[in-house]
Motif scaffolding. Structure first.
Motif, mmCIF file in Angstrom:
data_model
loop_
_atom_site.group_PDB
_atom_site.id
_atom_site.type_symbol
_atom_site.label_atom_id
_atom_site.label_comp_id
_atom_site.label_asym_id
_atom_site.label_seq_id
_atom_site.Cartn_x
_atom_site.Cartn_y
_atom_site.Cartn_z
ATOM 1 N N PRO A 60 11.407 1.899 -2.106
ATOM 2 C CA PRO A 60 10.413 2.920 -2.466
ATOM 3 C C PRO A 60 10.611 3.458 -3.871
ATOM 4 O O PRO A 60 9.633 3.836 -4.543
ATOM 5 C CB PRO A 60 10.643 4.017 -1.415
ATOM 6 C CG PRO A 60 11.275 3.319 -0.269
ATOM 7 C CD PRO A 60 12.139 2.268 -0.884
ATOM 8 N N THR A 64 7.720 3.458 -6.692
ATOM 9 C CA THR A 64 7.272 4.685 -7.360
ATOM 10 C C THR A 64 7.346 4.562 -8.874
ATOM 11 O O THR A 64 6.396 4.907 -9.592
ATOM 12 C CB THR A 64 8.116 5.876 -6.888
ATOM 13 O OG1 THR A 64 8.036 5.988 -5.465
ATOM 14 C CG2 THR A 64 7.626 7.172 -7.526
ATOM 15 N N THR A 142 7.357 -6.076 -5.216
ATOM 16 C CA THR A 142 7.182 -4.637 -5.046
ATOM 17 C C THR A 142 6.781 -3.971 -6.351
ATOM 18 O O THR A 142 5.888 -3.122 -6.388
ATOM 19 C CB THR A 142 8.494 -4.008 -4.526
ATOM 20 O OG1 THR A 142 8.850 -4.615 -3.286
ATOM 21 C CG2 THR A 142 8.338 -2.522 -4.325
ATOM 22 N N VAL A 171 2.392 7.648 -3.534
ATOM 23 C CA VAL A 171 3.388 6.735 -2.973
ATOM 24 C C VAL A 171 4.267 7.450 -1.946
ATOM 25 O O VAL A 171 4.664 6.881 -0.930
ATOM 26 C CB VAL A 171 4.257 6.130 -4.095
ATOM 27 C CG1 VAL A 171 5.340 5.234 -3.519
ATOM 28 C CG2 VAL A 171 3.384 5.338 -5.065
ATOM 29 N N PRO A 190 1.898 2.382 0.611
ATOM 30 C CA PRO A 190 3.334 2.397 0.302
ATOM 31 C C PRO A 190 4.197 1.904 1.455
ATOM 32 O O PRO A 190 5.197 1.205 1.225
ATOM 33 C CB PRO A 190 3.616 3.877 -0.011
ATOM 34 C CG PRO A 190 2.296 4.456 -0.359
ATOM 35 C CD PRO A 190 1.295 3.721 0.469
ATOM 36 N N ALA A 194 6.469 -1.478 1.208
ATOM 37 C CA ALA A 194 7.912 -1.358 1.418
ATOM 38 C C ALA A 194 8.375 -2.202 2.597
ATOM 39 O O ALA A 194 9.431 -2.845 2.536
ATOM 40 C CB ALA A 194 8.283 0.107 1.622
#
Length: 234
Positions: A60, A64, A142, A171, A190, A194
């Motif tokens: 994550p 971001t 990602t 996000v 998101p 992920a």
């Protein structure tokens, strides 16, 4: 027919594109290093499940940081007025597509670097297995998805400072919702992105999560493209 080739080649030669991706990669690497050190010092390198926890936290983070980079790829030039000049040079559609593709390409490269650094560091600290191409692919994918997400939202918002807060919030939003909404949060972009990255990193098929995240990207990017083509550039 739209030909984004010349605009894409011009965008790939922009110094800010690679400087911005390098800054975002350095930021992500710095925060990742802090997580690695904190995880190994508190839990110990031989703690079971530590590698999964680190991956859970780092993915994550990369998403971001890449999203912020993607939004700035549009809003920084839009605020300076240089994006308007690119539209005059290449027309609207090629300029938008060229910028989106170049942003994704730079983020893809930065994500691969982050994946290499994470895998190598985790192997040295003995908190994960050997460095694998799948791990690098997961981080690169990602980063690219996050950059496209941020670019689309940035083109819709257009405000540099607003994007700085709104894009990371988009996000982090699923994690801020109440626990009662947990089944619903699994359908947010998101979470899907992920989930795909975490499963792809350990060679677990995750076609459903990937298709869901790609569907979100297509939807948001199409909306941003449509608005950009019709909206006044002033």
């Amino acid at each position: 027919m739209v030909n984004p080739g010349p605009a894409l080649l011009s965008d790939l030669r922009r110094p800010w594109l690679w400087k911005g991706s390098a800054i975002s990669a350095a930021l992500a690497l710095g925060l990742t290093g802090m997580l690695l050190v904190a995880g190994t010092s508190e839990a110990g390198a031989d703690s079971p499940g530590l590698s999964a926890l680190l991956l859970e936290a780092v993915i994550p983070l990369v998403l971001t940081v890449s999203a912020v980079f993607g939004s700035f790829s549009f809003t920084a030039d839009y605020r300076a007025g240089s994006f308007n000049r690119r539209v005059l040079l290449f027309q609207r559609r090629p300029a938008f597509l060229g910028r989106a593709l170049s942003t994704a390409a730079a983020a893809l490269f930065a994500g691969a670097v982050i994946g290499l650094a994470f895998g190598f560091s985790a192997a040295v600290l003995k908190v994960a297995g050997t460095l694998s191409p799948l791990l690098v692919l997961a981080f690169a994918g990602t980063a690219a998805m996050g950059a496209l997400w941020g670019f689309a939202l940035g083109s819709l918002l257009r405000n540099h400072l607003v994007s700085l807060f709104a894009v990371p919030l988009s996000v982090a939003l699923p994690g801020l919702l109440p626990d009662l909404s947990e089944p619903v949060t699994t359908f947010f972009f998101p979470v899907l992105a992920a989930d795909w990255a975490k499963q792809a990193a350990v060679n677990i098929p995750a076609s459903g999560a990937f298709c869901g995240a790609a569907g979100w990207l297509v939807l948001v990017a199409a909306a941003a493209f449509t608005v950009f083509v019709k909206r006044d550039l002033v």
